[in-house]
Motif scaffolding. Sequence first.
Motif, PDB file in Angstrom:
ATOM      1  N   THR A 249      17.722  10.774  -4.207  1.00  0.00           N
ATOM      2  CA  THR A 249      17.603  12.238  -3.898  1.00  0.00           C
ATOM      3  C   THR A 249      16.439  12.814  -3.470  1.00  0.00           C
ATOM      4  OG1 THR A 249      17.767  13.066  -5.940  1.00  0.00           O
ATOM      5  CG2 THR A 249      20.038  12.473  -4.931  1.00  0.00           C
ATOM      6  N   GLU A 250      15.350  12.521  -3.864  1.00  0.00           N
ATOM      7  CA  GLU A 250      14.078  13.219  -3.702  1.00  0.00           C
ATOM      8  C   GLU A 250      12.936  12.078  -3.504  1.00  0.00           C
ATOM      9  OE1 GLU A 250      12.808  16.306  -6.593  1.00  0.00           O
ATOM     10  OE2 GLU A 250      15.199  16.742  -6.697  1.00  0.00           O
ATOM     11  N   PRO A 251      12.464  11.723  -2.144  1.00  0.00           N
ATOM     12  CA  PRO A 251      13.126  12.312  -0.923  1.00  0.00           C
ATOM     13  C   PRO A 251      14.469  11.188  -0.598  1.00  0.00           C
ATOM     14  CG  PRO A 251      11.340  10.901  -0.780  1.00  0.00           C
ATOM     15  CD  PRO A 251      11.334  10.874  -2.032  1.00  0.00           C
ATOM     16  N   GLN A 252      15.269  11.628   0.057  1.00  0.00           N
ATOM     17  CA  GLN A 252      16.120  10.970   0.567  1.00  0.00           C
ATOM     18  C   GLN A 252      15.725   9.992   1.783  1.00  0.00           C
ATOM     19  OE1 GLN A 252      19.417  12.229   3.071  1.00  0.00           O
ATOM     20  NE2 GLN A 252      20.951  11.341   1.714  1.00  0.00           N
ATOM     21  N   VAL A 253      15.847   8.683   1.390  1.00  0.00           N
ATOM     22  CA  VAL A 253      15.159   7.613   2.449  1.00  0.00           C
ATOM     23  C   VAL A 253      16.226   6.949   3.291  1.00  0.00           C
ATOM     24  CG1 VAL A 253      13.638   5.653   2.317  1.00  0.00           C
ATOM     25  CG2 VAL A 253      13.795   7.049   0.417  1.00  0.00           C
ATOM     26  N   THR A 254      16.185   7.054   4.632  1.00  0.00           N
ATOM     27  CA  THR A 254      16.774   6.674   5.506  1.00  0.00           C
ATOM     28  C   THR A 254      15.942   5.790   6.626  1.00  0.00           C
ATOM     29  OG1 THR A 254      16.678   8.342   6.990  1.00  0.00           O
ATOM     30  CG2 THR A 254      18.487   8.410   5.406  1.00  0.00           C
ATOM     31  N   ARG A 255      16.684   5.165   7.343  1.00  0.00           N
ATOM     32  CA  ARG A 255      16.133   4.350   8.422  1.00  0.00           C
ATOM     33  C   ARG A 255      16.933   4.567   9.790  1.00  0.00           C
ATOM     34  NH1 ARG A 255      17.271  -2.306   8.533  1.00  0.00           N
ATOM     35  NH2 ARG A 255      19.239  -2.119   7.791  1.00  0.00           N
ATOM     36  N   SER A 256      16.480   4.565  10.834  1.00  0.00           N
ATOM     37  CA  SER A 256      17.037   4.912  12.173  1.00  0.00           C
ATOM     38  C   SER A 256      17.510   3.318  12.720  1.00  0.00           C
ATOM     39  CB  SER A 256      16.500   5.683  13.166  1.00  0.00           C
ATOM     40  OG  SER A 256      15.298   4.968  13.475  1.00  0.00           O
ATOM     41  N   ILE A 257      18.589   3.110  13.121  1.00  0.00           N
ATOM     42  CA  ILE A 257      19.048   1.829  13.888  1.00  0.00           C
ATOM     43  C   ILE A 257      19.591   2.031  15.315  1.00  0.00           C
ATOM     44  CG2 ILE A 257      20.623  -0.260  13.877  1.00  0.00           C
ATOM     45  CD1 ILE A 257      21.005   0.591  10.773  1.00  0.00           C
TER      46      ILE A 257
END
Length: 295
Positions: free
Chosen positions: A260-268
């Motif tokens: 949650t800290e930080p929330q980690v995402t990737r773009s596809i």
Amino acid sequence: MELRQLQYFVKVARKQHVTQAAEELHVAQSAVSRQIHQLEEELGVQLFVQKGRNLQLTSVGKLFLGRVEGILTDLERAVNEIHEYLDPECGEIRIGFPHSLGIYLLPTVVAHFRKNYPNVKFRLRQGTFNSLIRDVYKGEIDLAFISPFPDKHEHVTGELLLNEELYAIVPQGHVLAEYQTIRLEQLKDDSFVMFSEEYSLRTIVLDACQQAGFSPQIGFEGEETDTIRGLVAAGMGVSLLPEMALMEISELQPVKVRVTEPQVTRSIGLVHRKGEKLPLVAEVFRQFLLDFFGH
């Protein structure tokens, strides 16, 4: 100069061996050697030099190979476009993807697409971010799933399809294994199992750790999500993996925990060559993907 000579030349250049090239072409070795010799005579240059049991391209041979591969690729696309014009539902889609999307996303969308277009064929190529961009630009593939999605690029363009969450993964019995959510900094003292340097997921994880205020201790490196997941499950460290890479259940299974800290995402995203019209069947698939992901 004949088309067959160019095809034989490219095959020998790739295999660096006349015998192996002949076996793949299903012709006699003497036929391959003769065609290469005739090509060299017509060009007035030496394309190969013998090095041990292998053949290596000369400098002019390397230059010629780049041009010939482009010619053959364009010719193949022209033939495919004619077939697609006659019946766009029986064409072939050449698509690239990173390994992490080959576990769930690619099989899922292909299966759904083939329900409506059962006669369309797929030619698949797995690669890293840089190799997929290069293959699209060179015309070796029509489309590529890519992560992270490049907002601006000199040679390719496309659409963002989705953003995917990355989860922390820890071994069974880890002090954080029972937690529902964690802060990434809680893993700062753990050894990380990390992707190799050419993989974009490595950069995403490193950036997230820096954002959390630490540089990860890298204990092991791998090149596929299955390897990373297995090493973590075996107690070799911790890591972060995309949600889709954790859908497959195996005997050695790590515990996934939301960060949650930080929330980690990737773009596809999906990319194709800039300034060039896609083959009809590839455009049909592109439109299908945009609809599939709600665009």
